[in-house]
Design an enzyme around this catalytic site. Sequence first.
Site, PDB file in Angstrom:
ATOM      1  N   CYS A 113      46.749 -38.952  45.471  1.00 39.61           N
ATOM      2  CA  CYS A 113      45.319 -39.137  45.183  1.00 39.61           C
ATOM      3  C   CYS A 113      45.048 -39.399  43.709  1.00 39.61           C
ATOM      4  CB  CYS A 113      44.526 -37.920  45.638  1.00 39.61           C
ATOM      5  SG  CYS A 113      44.711 -37.597  47.376  1.00 39.61           S
ATOM      6  N   HIS A 241      37.681 -37.362  41.758  1.00 45.59           N
ATOM      7  CA  HIS A 241      38.323 -37.693  43.027  1.00 45.59           C
ATOM      8  C   HIS A 241      37.503 -37.056  44.156  1.00 45.59           C
ATOM      9  CE1 HIS A 241      40.935 -38.096  46.337  1.00 45.59           C
ATOM     10  NE2 HIS A 241      41.425 -36.875  46.290  1.00 45.59           N
ATOM     11  N   ASN A 271      37.854 -38.618  52.272  1.00 46.56           N
ATOM     12  CA  ASN A 271      38.821 -38.666  51.181  1.00 46.56           C
ATOM     13  C   ASN A 271      39.685 -39.929  51.350  1.00 46.56           C
ATOM     14  OD1 ASN A 271      41.013 -38.332  49.479  1.00 46.56           O
ATOM     15  ND2 ASN A 271      41.295 -36.153  49.956  1.00 46.56           N
TER      16      ASN A 271
END
Length: 324
Positions: A113, A241, A271
Site C-alpha cells: 500500500c 492512504h 482500500n
Amino acid sequence: MKGIKIRGTGRCVPQGVLTNQDLSQRMDTSDEWITSRTGIRRRHHCKKETLTGLSLQAAGEALRKAGVAPEKIGVCVVATVTPETLVPSTACMLQRELGLAEDTLCFDLNAACTGFLFALHTVECLLQASSRPFGLVLGAEVLSRIVNWEDRSTCILFGDGAGAVVVESREGWPSIGAVMGCVGNDRLLHVDGPGSGRPPLLSMEGQRVFKFAVEAVPRCMDQVLERHGVTADQVDFFVFHQANARIIDLVVRKYQIPAEKYYINLEEYGNTSAASIPLVLSELEEQGRIKAESRVLMVGFGGGLTWGGALVEFAEGAYGDERK
Ligand code: UT7
C-alpha cells in the site's frame, strides 16, 4: 540538485460496483458493521477491465492534463502487487501503448500500500540522472482478484483502480524529501507469490495492522514536517492512504487538521492499496481543491511492513488547458 513537482493527475476505476448490501447477501456481514468499522460503503471491482487497461487510461489522462508528450517521459514506474502479467511488467506495456521512448526506464515496483510513495521517491531520484525532465508514476491494483472470499474480515475491504501522476524535475525545485522504511514481517499482511506454489490470496491480521498504522502515520508525518522545516498548519492538504476512516480520524484529531484540508474517498472505493493516494490526488485536482503551488503532505503504510511520507508541490500551469 533537482526536485519534482506534480504537473498532472489521472485515474481510472472499473465500472462494476459492489455495495455493502451486495456483500451482506453473499456472506455473514452487514452494511452497519462495514461502515462503522471502516467507513467503506462501496468498492469498484473489475469484470472485463484489466490492470494494464486501467493503468493506460489513468496514465493517458495524467499526460493530457499535464500537457506532456509521451516521448518526453524519462522514467515510468508502476506500483502494484497485482500485475496482469509478471513479465512483461505493466510499465513495459505502458511504454508500448503510450508510445514512450525506447530508452525510458520502465518497471513495476512492489511496496504494497506504500507503493505509490516508494515509486514517487524512486522517480525523483532517477530523474536526477535522466536527460528528460518528466516522469510517470502510477499506483494500480486489482485486489478483487486476490481477496479471499472465505475471509469476511478482509474481503470486504479492498477495491480496484489506478491513479497516475506526471511529475517534472527541475534544478532549484524542492525535493519531496521522502521518508520511507520497512520492517520485514510475513504474517501481518501476506500474499503468496508464484514461487510459493500456493494461490495468491490476501491474508491480514487487521487489529495488529491497525495498531501499526496508528503509530506509523504520525511518526512519518512528524519526520516529513521536520525534514521540510514546516509545521502542520503550513501544509495546504493532507492525503492519507485510504485503508480505514478510523485511522484517518485518529490522525486528524491528533493534529487538529481542519475538514477542508483532508479528504476521504474510501467510502466509494474501499482500500485500493497502491492506487489509493493517486486516486485521492486526482479527485482533489479535479475538484479544484489542489492548485498550482499547493503543498500536499502524503502518508502511506502497508504490507511489508512498509511506510512512507513526502511533501509534494503542484506545478504552475499543470493540467494544461483543461484546468482553466
Ligand atoms: O492497506 C493495508 C493496511 N490495512 C489496514 O490498515 C487495515 C487495518 N485494520 C482494520 O482496518 C481493522 O482491523 C478491520 C476493519 C480489518 C477489522 O476491524 P476490527 O475492529 O479490528 O475487527 P476485528 O477483526 O477485531 O473483529 C471484531 C469482530 C469479530 O467477532 P468476535 O470475535 O468479536 O465475535 C469478527 O469475527 O467482528 C467480526 N467480523 C465481522 N463481522 C461482520 C470480522 N469481519 C466482519 C464482517 N462483518 N465483515
